[in-house]
Design a protein around this motif. Structure first.
Motif, PDB file in Angstrom:
ATOM      1  N   LYS A  76      42.188  36.785  38.533  1.00  0.00           N
ATOM      2  CA  LYS A  76      40.800  37.076  38.901  1.00  0.00           C
ATOM      3  C   LYS A  76      40.144  35.928  39.653  1.00  0.00           C
ATOM      4  O   LYS A  76      38.970  35.628  39.469  1.00  0.00           O
ATOM      5  CB  LYS A  76      39.965  37.428  37.658  1.00  0.00           C
ATOM      6  CG  LYS A  76      40.512  38.572  36.846  1.00  0.00           C
ATOM      7  CD  LYS A  76      40.241  39.885  37.524  1.00  0.00           C
ATOM      8  CE  LYS A  76      40.710  41.025  36.633  1.00  0.00           C
ATOM      9  NZ  LYS A  76      40.938  42.234  37.378  1.00  0.00           N
ATOM     10  N   ALA A  77      40.905  35.270  40.523  1.00  0.00           N
ATOM     11  CA  ALA A  77      40.390  34.151  41.313  1.00  0.00           C
ATOM     12  C   ALA A  77      39.762  34.676  42.600  1.00  0.00           C
ATOM     13  O   ALA A  77      40.274  35.599  43.223  1.00  0.00           O
ATOM     14  CB  ALA A  77      41.503  33.169  41.637  1.00  0.00           C
ATOM     15  N   THR A  78      38.663  34.069  42.989  1.00  0.00           N
ATOM     16  CA  THR A  78      37.987  34.397  44.243  1.00  0.00           C
ATOM     17  C   THR A  78      38.398  33.370  45.290  1.00  0.00           C
ATOM     18  O   THR A  78      38.407  32.172  45.015  1.00  0.00           O
ATOM     19  CB  THR A  78      36.462  34.367  44.046  1.00  0.00           C
ATOM     20  OG1 THR A  78      36.117  35.297  43.019  1.00  0.00           O
ATOM     21  CG2 THR A  78      35.737  34.737  45.322  1.00  0.00           C
ATOM     22  N   ILE A  79      38.731  33.846  46.477  1.00  0.00           N
ATOM     23  CA  ILE A  79      39.168  32.977  47.569  1.00  0.00           C
ATOM     24  C   ILE A  79      37.950  32.390  48.276  1.00  0.00           C
ATOM     25  O   ILE A  79      37.033  33.112  48.644  1.00  0.00           O
ATOM     26  CB  ILE A  79      40.015  33.757  48.597  1.00  0.00           C
ATOM     27  CG1 ILE A  79      41.236  34.383  47.940  1.00  0.00           C
ATOM     28  CG2 ILE A  79      40.401  32.873  49.781  1.00  0.00           C
ATOM     29  CD1 ILE A  79      42.326  33.448  47.589  1.00  0.00           C
ATOM     30  N   GLY A  80      37.968  31.085  48.486  1.00  0.00           N
ATOM     31  CA  GLY A  80      36.926  30.406  49.255  1.00  0.00           C
ATOM     32  C   GLY A  80      37.518  29.934  50.576  1.00  0.00           C
ATOM     33  O   GLY A  80      38.209  30.683  51.260  1.00  0.00           O
TER      34      GLY A  80
ATOM     35  N   ILE B 197      39.992  28.195  45.355  1.00  0.00           N
ATOM     36  CA  ILE B 197      39.785  29.325  44.459  1.00  0.00           C
ATOM     37  C   ILE B 197      38.751  28.992  43.394  1.00  0.00           C
ATOM     38  O   ILE B 197      38.594  27.845  42.982  1.00  0.00           O
ATOM     39  CB  ILE B 197      41.099  29.800  43.801  1.00  0.00           C
ATOM     40  CG1 ILE B 197      41.804  28.666  43.064  1.00  0.00           C
ATOM     41  CG2 ILE B 197      42.022  30.413  44.810  1.00  0.00           C
ATOM     42  CD1 ILE B 197      43.036  29.113  42.309  1.00  0.00           C
ATOM     43  N   THR B 198      38.041  30.023  42.977  1.00  0.00           N
ATOM     44  CA  THR B 198      37.068  29.921  41.894  1.00  0.00           C
ATOM     45  C   THR B 198      37.415  30.990  40.878  1.00  0.00           C
ATOM     46  O   THR B 198      37.641  32.128  41.264  1.00  0.00           O
ATOM     47  CB  THR B 198      35.648  30.186  42.439  1.00  0.00           C
ATOM     48  OG1 THR B 198      35.404  29.288  43.512  1.00  0.00           O
ATOM     49  CG2 THR B 198      34.603  29.986  41.374  1.00  0.00           C
TER      50      THR B 198
ATOM     51  N   LYS C 188      40.408  37.726  50.961  1.00  0.00           N
ATOM     52  CA  LYS C 188      39.077  37.205  51.298  1.00  0.00           C
ATOM     53  C   LYS C 188      38.290  38.229  52.114  1.00  0.00           C
ATOM     54  O   LYS C 188      37.128  38.507  51.824  1.00  0.00           O
ATOM     55  CB  LYS C 188      39.210  35.891  52.052  1.00  0.00           C
ATOM     56  CG  LYS C 188      37.883  35.231  52.376  1.00  0.00           C
ATOM     57  CD  LYS C 188      38.110  33.871  53.011  1.00  0.00           C
ATOM     58  CE  LYS C 188      36.820  33.230  53.432  1.00  0.00           C
ATOM     59  NZ  LYS C 188      36.051  32.698  52.340  1.00  0.00           N
TER      60      LYS C 188
ATOM     61  N   SER D 216      37.185  41.122  50.032  1.00  0.00           N
ATOM     62  CA  SER D 216      36.411  40.718  48.843  1.00  0.00           C
ATOM     63  C   SER D 216      37.126  41.101  47.549  1.00  0.00           C
ATOM     64  O   SER D 216      36.506  41.574  46.593  1.00  0.00           O
ATOM     65  CB  SER D 216      35.011  41.324  48.880  1.00  0.00           C
ATOM     66  OG  SER D 216      34.309  40.864  50.004  1.00  0.00           O
ATOM     67  N   LYS D 217      38.439  40.906  47.534  1.00  0.00           N
ATOM     68  CA  LYS D 217      39.247  41.195  46.351  1.00  0.00           C
ATOM     69  C   LYS D 217      39.603  39.880  45.652  1.00  0.00           C
ATOM     70  O   LYS D 217      39.682  38.830  46.288  1.00  0.00           O
ATOM     71  CB  LYS D 217      40.559  41.900  46.746  1.00  0.00           C
ATOM     72  CG  LYS D 217      40.371  43.249  47.375  1.00  0.00           C
ATOM     73  CD  LYS D 217      40.042  44.273  46.329  1.00  0.00           C
ATOM     74  CE  LYS D 217      40.057  45.668  46.917  1.00  0.00           C
ATOM     75  NZ  LYS D 217      39.795  46.670  45.936  1.00  0.00           N
ATOM     76  N   THR D 218      39.846  39.968  44.355  1.00  0.00           N
ATOM     77  CA  THR D 218      40.328  38.797  43.627  1.00  0.00           C
ATOM     78  C   THR D 218      41.843  38.727  43.730  1.00  0.00           C
ATOM     79  O   THR D 218      42.496  39.707  44.096  1.00  0.00           O
ATOM     80  CB  THR D 218      39.911  38.835  42.144  1.00  0.00           C
ATOM     81  OG1 THR D 218      40.448  40.006  41.537  1.00  0.00           O
ATOM     82  CG2 THR D 218      38.394  38.804  42.000  1.00  0.00           C
TER      83      THR D 218
END
Length: 103
Positions: A26-30, A44-45, A75, A78-80
């Protein structure tokens, strides 16, 4: 003799299976990009296991282009993601990416 064969098969299965030391789900790409070394950096966040610069570096030539494609696709959509990585020197050091999956 039979026990020895079974034990040998177990050892072979353990050696052949891929395992990664750590995984972040469940990491969000920055910020994502290419370093001057050719490595791919993926921010990642949340920051898994206190990775250096809050990101994972993909350094293996065989997966660099593919990792970048998956990271950018996630990214843009907008997927984890789930990132499997190693951190050989412990917390607050560089994390080396082994695999990335869109969730």
């Amino acid at each position: 003799m039979k026990i020895k064969s079974v034990m040998s098969a177990i050892v072979i299965c353990m050696v052949c299976s891929k395992s990664y030391a750590l995984a972040q789900k469940k990491a969000t790409i920055g910020m994502t990009g290419v370093e001057n070394t050719g490595a791919i950096y993926v921010h990642i966040t949340p920051n898994p296991n206190s990775c250096l610069y809050s990101g994972v570096y993909f350094t293996q030539p065989a997966i660099i282009d593919k990792a970048l494609s998956v990271a950018l696709s996630a990214k843009m959509a907008s997927k984890t993601v789930q990132i499997n990585y190693d951190q050989p020197k412990g917390a607050n050091t560089q994390c080396i990416g082994q695999a990335i999956y869109i969730e």
